[in-house]
Write a protein that holds these residues in place. Structure first.
Motif, PDB file in Angstrom:
ATOM      1  N   GLU A   1       0.835  -1.200   0.000  1.00 51.47           N
ATOM      2  CA  GLU A   1       0.000   0.000   0.000  1.00 51.47           C
ATOM      3  C   GLU A   1       0.873   1.254   0.000  1.00 51.47           C
ATOM      4  O   GLU A   1       1.895   1.312   0.671  1.00 51.47           O
ATOM      5  N   VAL A   2       0.458   2.240  -0.764  1.00 53.43           N
ATOM      6  CA  VAL A   2       1.141   3.538  -0.804  1.00 53.43           C
ATOM      7  C   VAL A   2       0.401   4.462   0.145  1.00 53.43           C
ATOM      8  O   VAL A   2      -0.794   4.696  -0.010  1.00 53.43           O
TER       9      VAL A   2
ATOM     10  N   ILE B   1      -3.872   2.982  -2.681  1.00 53.71           N
ATOM     11  CA  ILE B   1      -3.237   4.273  -2.386  1.00 53.71           C
ATOM     12  C   ILE B   1      -4.138   4.968  -1.375  1.00 53.71           C
ATOM     13  O   ILE B   1      -5.324   5.165  -1.635  1.00 53.71           O
TER      14      ILE B   1
END
Length: 146
Positions: A43-44, A68
């Motif tokens: 995950e960003v 994101i």
């Protein structure tokens, strides 16, 4: 006309029989969107002044999913036209709404939230996703497509 229909049915049955006579271990090709070709990326997390993570090393032809998330600490965008043009974007999901775009250039969060982007890496090269206007190396996600 009846002859053509009968011929088409006969050819279809012959193809089915030929597949059924195989050892049984063989499966038809699954394609790029098959479960065996899918990978989840880390995950960003987007937060003002915080590192984005990475780097990513992707394989051309592989189907990827990435979430994101913005914490809402500021209005934060991600640009990466070169990267988005090097992949085929399948869909972008925001709060359960699915968008199937022809392509992306950037995304932006005005408030906290999460979006999921699914794509197939296509064109090998070096790319980046960046927070517009930022200069720090941590505000950039380096991406290599092999």
């Amino acid at each position: 006309m009846r002859f053509l229909i009968a011929l088409a049915l006969l050819l279809g049955l012959a193809a089915t029989a030929a597949f059924a006579e195989s050892d049984g271990d063989e499966a038809p090709p699954a394609g790029l969107l098959a479960a065996g070709n899918k990978e989840k990326l880390p995950e960003v997390m987007l937060s003002v002044g915080e590192p984005m993570g990475g780097p990513w090393v992707l394989k051309s032809g592989t189907y990827y999913t990435v979430k994101i998330t913005s914490d809402g600490s500021g209005e934060i965008g991600l640009t990466g036209a070169d990267f988005f043009h090097a992949v085929w974007v399948d869909e972008v999901v925001i709060e359960g709404l699915e968008v199937r775009p022809m392509g992306l250039q950037s995304v932006e969060f005005d408030e906290p939230g999460t979006m999921k982007i699914t794509f197939i890496a296509v064109k090998p090269g070096q790319y980046a996703l960046m927070i517009p206007g930022s200069t720090g190396a941590d505000q950039r996600l380096a991406i290599t497509i092999e």
